[in-house]
Design a protein around this motif. Structure first.
Motif, short mmCIF file in Angstrom:
data_model
loop_
_atom_site.label_atom_id
_atom_site.label_comp_id
_atom_site.label_asym_id
_atom_site.label_seq_id
_atom_site.Cartn_x
_atom_site.Cartn_y
_atom_site.Cartn_z
N UNK A 59 49.58 58.17 15.57
CA UNK A 59 49.39 56.98 16.40
C UNK A 59 48.24 56.16 15.80
N UNK A 60 48.45 54.88 15.52
CA UNK A 60 47.39 54.07 14.90
C UNK A 60 46.14 54.01 15.77
N UNK A 61 44.99 53.89 15.12
CA UNK A 61 43.74 53.70 15.84
C UNK A 61 43.72 52.33 16.49
N UNK A 62 43.16 52.26 17.68
CA UNK A 62 43.00 50.98 18.37
C UNK A 62 41.86 50.19 17.74
N UNK A 63 41.88 48.89 17.95
CA UNK A 63 40.74 48.07 17.55
C UNK A 63 39.51 48.45 18.37
N UNK A 64 38.34 48.05 17.90
CA UNK A 64 37.11 48.38 18.61
C UNK A 64 37.16 47.87 20.05
N UNK A 65 37.60 46.63 20.23
CA UNK A 65 37.65 46.05 21.58
C UNK A 65 38.69 46.76 22.45
N UNK A 66 39.86 47.03 21.89
CA UNK A 66 40.91 47.70 22.66
C UNK A 66 40.48 49.11 23.06
N UNK A 67 39.83 49.80 22.13
CA UNK A 67 39.38 51.17 22.40
C UNK A 67 38.37 51.19 23.54
N UNK A 68 37.38 50.29 23.50
CA UNK A 68 36.36 50.27 24.53
C UNK A 68 36.95 49.83 25.86
N UNK A 69 37.81 48.82 25.82
CA UNK A 69 38.38 48.33 27.07
C UNK A 69 39.21 49.41 27.76
N UNK A 70 40.05 50.10 27.00
CA UNK A 70 40.86 51.16 27.60
C UNK A 70 39.98 52.30 28.13
N UNK A 71 38.90 52.59 27.43
CA UNK A 71 37.97 53.62 27.90
C UNK A 71 37.36 53.24 29.25
N UNK A 72 36.96 51.99 29.40
CA UNK A 72 36.35 51.54 30.65
C UNK A 72 37.36 51.55 31.79
N UNK A 73 38.56 51.13 31.51
CA UNK A 73 39.61 51.12 32.54
C UNK A 73 39.90 52.55 33.01
N UNK A 74 40.09 53.46 32.06
CA UNK A 74 40.38 54.85 32.42
C UNK A 74 39.22 55.47 33.19
N UNK A 75 37.99 55.18 32.78
CA UNK A 75 36.83 55.75 33.43
C UNK A 75 36.74 55.31 34.90
N UNK A 76 36.93 54.02 35.15
CA UNK A 76 36.88 53.53 36.53
C UNK A 76 38.02 54.11 37.35
N UNK A 77 39.22 54.16 36.77
CA UNK A 77 40.36 54.70 37.50
C UNK A 77 40.11 56.15 37.91
N UNK A 78 39.67 56.97 36.97
CA UNK A 78 39.42 58.39 37.27
C UNK A 78 38.32 58.54 38.30
N UNK A 79 37.24 57.76 38.16
CA UNK A 79 36.11 57.90 39.08
C UNK A 79 36.51 57.53 40.50
N UNK A 80 37.21 56.41 40.66
CA UNK A 80 37.59 55.96 41.99
C UNK A 80 38.60 56.90 42.63
N UNK A 81 39.61 57.29 41.87
CA UNK A 81 40.67 58.13 42.43
C UNK A 81 40.19 59.55 42.69
N UNK A 82 39.45 60.12 41.75
CA UNK A 82 39.00 61.51 41.91
C UNK A 82 37.98 61.66 43.03
N UNK A 83 37.26 60.57 43.34
CA UNK A 83 36.28 60.63 44.42
C UNK A 83 36.81 60.07 45.73
N UNK A 84 38.09 59.77 45.78
CA UNK A 84 38.74 59.44 47.04
C UNK A 84 38.46 58.06 47.60
N UNK A 85 38.10 57.10 46.77
CA UNK A 85 37.86 55.74 47.27
C UNK A 85 39.19 55.00 47.47
#
Length: 547
Positions: free
Chosen positions: A259-285
């Motif tokens: 799988x090709x590496x993402x661009x710097x911006x795409x990599x960071x953006x996807x990381x931030x999206x995943x982090x917020x999703x996991x934090x909100x859902x796993x903590x029951x918000x």
């Protein structure tokens, strides 16, 4: 005649403390690997039963009881013909180990104890675990395989052990934390070690987010010549099949899916999206809310929030005051409409003026300092109170919109714009905020162009601009990177061509605002050194900044 070995790298979103849920993910993945992929071996991430980083949960007596129960269940429920390598913590005789068990034919065939413990402060490994001192080699289809956990596979000593035992392949269980250049660095070391060992290295990594830590996945396979032959996608769960063919003197990886590496911006953006999703859902918000100012930071956070959770779970609030421009009001309303979020406007003028009126008799007898920001801070604190009141009422998580540059120099207000439970761009420098905004708009325009084009301003005073009191952000961010992430001294930074007075002012601001950073919300780590568990400085700090 060649001998085949089909190995599945199980890149899973493992959740801390969710032993029953993690157990079920392991069982489901094992059944799929055995029946759909015809796998001989499946390899799971490090500490996959309890999750990484479990911190002081590891110290609870009940942890061992639950782990023992999970291991018993694995023995009975895993497909019997499948070989499985599964990570877990183990406590015996007052000592705790980071372990991996080899399951086959309904029982644990062997156990490996991690030999090298990282000193990385995000892991705290040496607080919880004792080093093992014995390698583990397992045989599948007459192929000898060296088993490693985490940084073991990066150590020359481990490579020597594998070579001395005439192993034909190395497999590695990992929960490798993410930063911007991690995948490139990881693959380079694995390539070098595979070439040195003259054997393939198969590397399984966790995906998902835990508090401020991000796990990007990117599980991969190197052949005996150090060539990358397999790379799983970043930020997604995946069962990656690696097909190997062993001859008497060589090994070939037959299936090559990179799988090709993402661009710097795409990599960071996807990381931030995943982090917020996991934090909100796993903590029951139920959802998230934020103050939408019409500026670049809150605009980016709003886009991240919608991408993470969906527009129906996001609320944006504009809270204008005298100094809020019409452009900011219009841009905030436009973005909220584009993204389809619940959008409200609350005037804070009556509240701010009520505070000022109540305080005027006391302030009249007090001298004002040259840089008095009392009235500006009252605006921010009124906004913070409103956001927290809405959070209390609807159960939504308040998102803090401060970026790394602001947090570094204290360019934010305690109990004002710093309120909230999660800070999605806490580790994103201001100059990179603009890059992420442009990247998001390249996918679909959701941030008004004027928000990106306008000069940044907190709009707490007439015609205020950030550059009134700060260097341009491209200069400021580089100075901050050198000081915060590279630990360079003031003199070393000045030697790179920066103005000495400016450098000393910036470093002073970083040092004196440690007390604020201790009170900031948790946020995802995307750099090698964030303002979180991996940077620890005293609040009371009399250090000389010149050295």
């Amino acid at each position: 005649m060649a001998t085949a070995l089909r190995t599945v790298l199980a890149q899973l979103n493992i959740r801390v403390g969710d032993i029953d849920g993690n157990l079920q993910r392991i069982l489901d993945s094992s059944v799929q690997a055995a029946h759909e992929h015809g796998a001989d071996l499946i390899v799971f991430p490090e500490l996959s039963l309890c999750g990484y980083n479990a911190q002081d949960l590891l110290l609870r007596q009940s942890m061992q009881i639950r782990i023992e129960r999970a291991l018993d269940r694995l023995c009975t429920a895993l497909p019997h013909k499948l070989h499985a390598l599964i990570g877990y913590p183990w406590h015996e005789d007052g000592i705790r180990y980071n372990c991996c068990a080899h399951f086959h034919q309904g029982k644990i065939q062997a156990v490996y104890r991690k030999q090298h413990l990282p000193t990385d402060p995000t892991a705290f490994a040496q607080r919880y675990f004792t080093r093992g001192n014995e390698p583990l080699f397992i045989e599948i289809n007459d192929i000898k395989i060296a088993v490693s956990i985490g940084i073991d596979v990066l150590q020359p000593e481990f490579i020597k052990q594998a070579c001395a035992a005439n192993a034909r392949m190395i497999v590695s269980l990992n929960a490798s934390t993410f930063h911007r250049q991690k995948q490139v660095e990881r693959e380079q070391i694995l390539s070098d070690n595979a070439r040195q060992a003259e054997m393939p290295i198969l590397y399984t990594s966790q995906v998902g987010a835990q508090d401020d830590l991000i796990f990007d996945g990117g599980s991969c396979a190197m052949d005996a010549q150090g060539n990358l032959r397999q790379r799983a996608p970043a930020f997604k769960e995946d069962l990656s099949l690696v097909e190997l063919q062993f001859t008497r003197s060589d090994c070939y990886i037959e299936r090559s899916v990179i799988i090709p590496l993402l661009s710097d911006e795409a990599r960071i953006y996807q990381a931030l999206v995943m982090s917020l999703r996991n934090y909100a859902e796993d903590n029951g918000f139920k959802g998230v809310l934020l103050g939408l100012s019409g500026g670049i930071d809150s605009a980016l956070v709003l886009a991240i929030a919608v991408d993470a959770l969906g527009a129906d779970k996001v609320q944006a609030v504009m809270m204008p005051y005298h100094y809020t421009s019409q452009a900011s009001k219009d841009d905030a309303a436009e973005q909220a409409k584009i993204l389809g979020v619940d959008y409200k406007t609350i005037e804070i003028t009556p509240m701010v003026e009520a505070f000022i009126q109540a305080l005027d008799p006391i302030f009249a007898d007090m001298p004002a300092s040259a840089n008095d920001t009392t009235e500006q801070n009252l605006q921010a604190r009124c906004r913070g109170n409103l956001l927290m009141a809405l959070s209390n009422k609807n159960g939504y998580l308040v998102l803090t919109t401060s970026n790394k540059s602001e947090i570094a120099i204290g360019y934010s207000t305690l109990y004002g714009d710093m309120v909230g439970g999660f800070a999605p761009i806490k580790d994103v420098p201001k100059s990179f905020v603009y890059r992420l905004a442009r990247y998001r708009n390249s996918l679909k325009a959701v941030i008004p162009k004027r928000v990106i084009a306008r000069a940044p301003s907190a709009e707490l005073a007439p015609d205020q601009k950030d550059t009134d009191s700060l260097p341009p952000y491209d200069i400021l961010d580089e100075v901050l990177r050198l000081y915060v992430e590279e630990d360079m001294s003031a003199l070393a930074i000045v030697a790179k061509g920066f103005d000495k007075e400016m450098v000393m002012d910036v470093l002073r601001l970083v040092d004196i605002n440690e007390f604020k950073r201790r009170q900031t919300a948790v946020g995802p780590r995307i750099s090698k050194r964030s303002f979180g568990s991996d940077r620890r400085y005293p609040i009371t700090n009399l250090w000389t900044r010149g050295d």
